[in-house]
Scaffold this active site. Structure first.
Site, mmCIF file in Angstrom:
data_model
loop_
_atom_site.group_PDB
_atom_site.id
_atom_site.type_symbol
_atom_site.label_atom_id
_atom_site.label_comp_id
_atom_site.label_asym_id
_atom_site.label_seq_id
_atom_site.Cartn_x
_atom_site.Cartn_y
_atom_site.Cartn_z
ATOM 1 N N GLY A 12 0.845 -1.213 0.000
ATOM 2 C CA GLY A 12 0.000 0.000 0.000
ATOM 3 C C GLY A 12 0.868 1.246 0.000
ATOM 4 O O GLY A 12 1.882 1.298 0.689
ATOM 5 N N ARG A 73 1.235 -5.184 -5.571
ATOM 6 C CA ARG A 73 1.434 -6.396 -4.778
ATOM 7 C C ARG A 73 1.785 -7.504 -5.768
ATOM 8 O O ARG A 73 1.227 -7.552 -6.866
ATOM 9 C CB ARG A 73 0.174 -6.713 -3.981
ATOM 10 N N ASP A 104 5.537 -4.781 6.133
ATOM 11 C CA ASP A 104 6.211 -6.019 6.545
ATOM 12 C C ASP A 104 6.211 -7.091 5.456
ATOM 13 O O ASP A 104 7.173 -7.861 5.339
ATOM 14 C CB ASP A 104 5.668 -6.544 7.876
ATOM 15 N N THR A 126 4.190 2.840 5.520
ATOM 16 C CA THR A 126 2.786 2.442 5.626
ATOM 17 C C THR A 126 2.090 3.379 6.593
ATOM 18 O O THR A 126 2.673 3.772 7.610
ATOM 19 C CB THR A 126 2.604 0.982 6.109
ATOM 20 N N ASP A 128 -0.139 2.616 8.571
ATOM 21 C CA ASP A 128 -0.680 1.887 9.730
ATOM 22 C C ASP A 128 0.197 1.946 10.985
ATOM 23 O O ASP A 128 -0.274 1.634 12.079
ATOM 24 C CB ASP A 128 -0.893 0.413 9.376
ATOM 25 N N ASP A 130 2.297 -0.169 11.806
ATOM 26 C CA ASP A 130 2.186 -1.509 12.395
ATOM 27 C C ASP A 130 3.429 -2.364 12.174
ATOM 28 O O ASP A 130 3.353 -3.592 12.171
ATOM 29 C CB ASP A 130 0.940 -2.225 11.840
ATOM 30 N N ARG A 172 -5.341 -1.389 9.159
ATOM 31 C CA ARG A 172 -5.332 -2.857 9.028
ATOM 32 C C ARG A 172 -5.744 -3.471 10.359
ATOM 33 O O ARG A 172 -6.819 -3.167 10.843
ATOM 34 C CB ARG A 172 -3.958 -3.346 8.557
HETATM 35 P P1 ADP Z 1 3.033 -4.464 2.790
HETATM 36 O O1 ADP Z 1 4.452 -4.476 2.343
HETATM 37 O O2 ADP Z 1 2.409 -3.110 2.796
HETATM 38 O O3 ADP Z 1 2.835 -5.253 4.084
HETATM 39 P P2 ADP Z 1 1.939 -6.662 1.310
HETATM 40 O O4 ADP Z 1 1.758 -7.544 2.497
HETATM 41 O O5 ADP Z 1 0.867 -6.614 0.304
HETATM 42 O O6 ADP Z 1 2.177 -5.162 1.695
HETATM 43 O O7 ADP Z 1 3.297 -7.087 0.619
HETATM 44 C C1 ADP Z 1 3.764 -6.435 -0.524
HETATM 45 C C2 ADP Z 1 4.482 -7.432 -1.386
HETATM 46 O O8 ADP Z 1 5.566 -8.020 -0.663
HETATM 47 C C3 ADP Z 1 3.654 -8.636 -1.810
HETATM 48 O O9 ADP Z 1 2.833 -8.412 -2.916
HETATM 49 C C4 ADP Z 1 4.736 -9.617 -2.162
HETATM 50 O O10 ADP Z 1 5.306 -9.313 -3.408
HETATM 51 C C5 ADP Z 1 5.763 -9.356 -1.089
HETATM 52 N N1 ADP Z 1 5.567 -10.292 0.029
HETATM 53 C C6 ADP Z 1 4.562 -10.293 0.909
HETATM 54 N N2 ADP Z 1 4.669 -11.290 1.793
HETATM 55 C C7 ADP Z 1 5.773 -11.976 1.444
HETATM 56 C C8 ADP Z 1 6.431 -13.131 1.953
HETATM 57 N N3 ADP Z 1 5.966 -13.792 3.004
HETATM 58 N N4 ADP Z 1 7.548 -13.531 1.343
HETATM 59 C C9 ADP Z 1 8.032 -12.863 0.288
HETATM 60 N N5 ADP Z 1 7.461 -11.772 -0.239
HETATM 61 C C10 ADP Z 1 6.343 -11.320 0.314
HETATM 62 O O1 F6P Z 2 -1.666 -0.918 4.842
HETATM 63 C C1 F6P Z 2 -2.260 0.275 4.443
HETATM 64 C C2 F6P Z 2 -3.730 0.093 4.215
HETATM 65 O O2 F6P Z 2 -4.272 1.327 3.760
HETATM 66 C C3 F6P Z 2 -4.507 -0.422 5.417
HETATM 67 O O3 F6P Z 2 -4.763 0.589 6.360
HETATM 68 C C4 F6P Z 2 -5.745 -0.990 4.745
HETATM 69 O O4 F6P Z 2 -6.290 -2.029 5.518
HETATM 70 C C5 F6P Z 2 -5.189 -1.539 3.461
HETATM 71 O O5 F6P Z 2 -3.962 -0.882 3.217
HETATM 72 C C6 F6P Z 2 -6.081 -1.340 2.271
HETATM 73 O O6 F6P Z 2 -5.492 -1.969 1.198
HETATM 74 P P1 F6P Z 2 -5.988 -1.834 -0.322
HETATM 75 O O7 F6P Z 2 -5.243 -0.679 -0.913
HETATM 76 O O8 F6P Z 2 -5.587 -3.124 -0.924
HETATM 77 O O9 F6P Z 2 -7.465 -1.605 -0.311
#
Ligand code: ADP
Ligand code: F6P
Length: 322
Positions: A12, A73, A104, A126, A128, A130, A172
């Site tokens: 995000g 993503r 994360d 982010t 959040d 978090d 989140r």
């Molecule tokens: P954020 O980084 O905001 O937490 P996501 O959880 O959507 O957002 O993760 C972003 C991208 O990071 C994912 O689309 C994927 O490419 C990669 N990713 C997420 N989780 C994993 C994981 N467990 N191992 C490797 N890559 C990951």
């Molecule tokens: O992690 C940032 C965030 O905006 C959260 O607060 C929310 O739950 C989520 O992303 C929304 O994700 P998306 O852009 O996939 O709707």
């Protein structure tokens, strides 16, 4: 000594990501390194969506929300096949390091890429807040200020109609945004996943305050999205109190807008620090804020930490919300 590094934004978006991209680019260029911007996170890495970054390509972005590198993503990056393709793309480009700005999930990808020989440094981006190993994530301050501005407007109409507004804020699973925003808007209640909540008690307090001489006739209840019960909370409070209630979901508007000073400055400091690490060939690190200062920590150790909730602030909220 890394000579050429990449930078990407992932997951995000968050206001201040641009300031971090700018800082990474300018810090690296001033150290004589080359910088490649990778568009759309790991998706762009696999699809080879690259641009050479110059001092001018990051001009005029520090004040802009969103991310000039776009974000995405990438499900493919969650397995080793995808990570190895990412490694191949980095090697093709001659990258000796990569800065990953995201949350994360993005850091797990950065950890995997580090483990196959591409040193990666994560910068927390982010709204959040978090991420376990840092007191602060880029975008948090701007998102909260946006929510406050919106709820201040909402209060006008809530007051005119003697209503209750149940406002859902993002975060989140985390209630950091909710508690701070609830304090800042003078809400009557805040509901988050971290603490149990009691709708009977909230309703009783609303009715009592309404019936007092010169009492309150309108109410703002802030609910963290992770609770997943916003509609239900609004309906139940209306039934219990007889006070008309409306739901407002602030949604993605919280992710946009010009970053605050705090986001711009911290993003710049974190971006600079990330480049200092990669310059020395150090990867598999997360940049964070600890006791108000930028620091770095081992990526897996950082992700395994547990973040304390803002319990004291939560209690202060309830002791002053009446
Ligand atoms: P954020 O980084 O905001 O937490 P996501 O959880 O959507 O957002 O993760 C972003 C991208 O990071 C994912 O689309 C994927 O490419 C990669 N990713 C997420 N989780 C994993 C994981 N467990 N191992 C490797 N890559 C990951
Ligand atoms: O992690 C940032 C965030 O905006 C959260 O607060 C929310 O739950 C989520 O992303 C929304 O994700 P998306 O852009 O996939 O709707």
């Amino acid at each position: 000594m890394a000579k050429k590094i990449g930078v990407l934004t992932s997951g995000g978006d968050a206001p201040g990501m641009n300031a971090a991209v700018r800082a990474v680019t300018r810090a690296a260029l001033s150290k004589g390194m080359e910088v490649v911007g990778i568009q759309r996170g790991y998706v762009g890495l696999l699809n080879r969506e690259f641009e050479e970054m110059t001092a001018r390509s990051v001009s005029g972005i520090i004040q802009r929300g969103g991310t000039c590198l776009y974000t995405a993503r990438c499900p493919e990056f969650r397995n080793m096949d995808g990570v190895l393709k990412g490694k191949a793309a980095c090697e093709e480009l001659g990258l000796e390091g990569l800065v990953v700005i995201g949350g994360d999930g993005s850091f797990r990808g950065a950890g995997d890429l580090s483990s196959v020989g591409i040193p990666c440094v994560g910068i927390p981006g982010t709204i959040d807040n978090d991420i376990q190993c840092t007191e602060y994530t880029i975008g948090y301050d701007t998102a909260m200020n946006t929510a406050v501005e919106m709820i201040d407007k909402l209060r006008d109409t809530t007051q005119s109609h003697d209503r209750c507004s149940v406002v859902e804020v993002m975060g989140r699973k985390a209630g950091f945004i909710a508690v701070n925003v609830a304090i800042a808007v003078g809400a009557e209640a805040v509901i988050t996943l971290e603490r149990p909540y009691d709708l009977d008690a909230i309703a009783a307090k609303m009715v009592k305050t309404k019936n007092e001489k010169g009492g309150k006739h309108h109410f703002i209840i802030v609910v963290a999205e992770g609770v997943g019960q916003t509609e239900n909370i609004s309906r139940t409070l209306q039934e219990m109190t007889g006070i008309e209630s409306r739901v407002t979901v602030l949604g993605h508007v919280q992710r946009g807008g010009s970053p605050t000073l705090r986001d711009r400055v911290i993003a710049t400091e974190m971006g600079y620090h990330a480049v200092e690490l990669l310059e020395q060939g150090i990867g598999n690190r997360i940049i964070g804020l600890k006791d108000g200062k930028v620091y770095d920590i081992d990526l897996q150790e950082g992700l395994a930490m547990k973040k304390p909730f803002i319990d004291q602030r939560y209690d202060i909220f309830y002791d002053t919300a009446y």
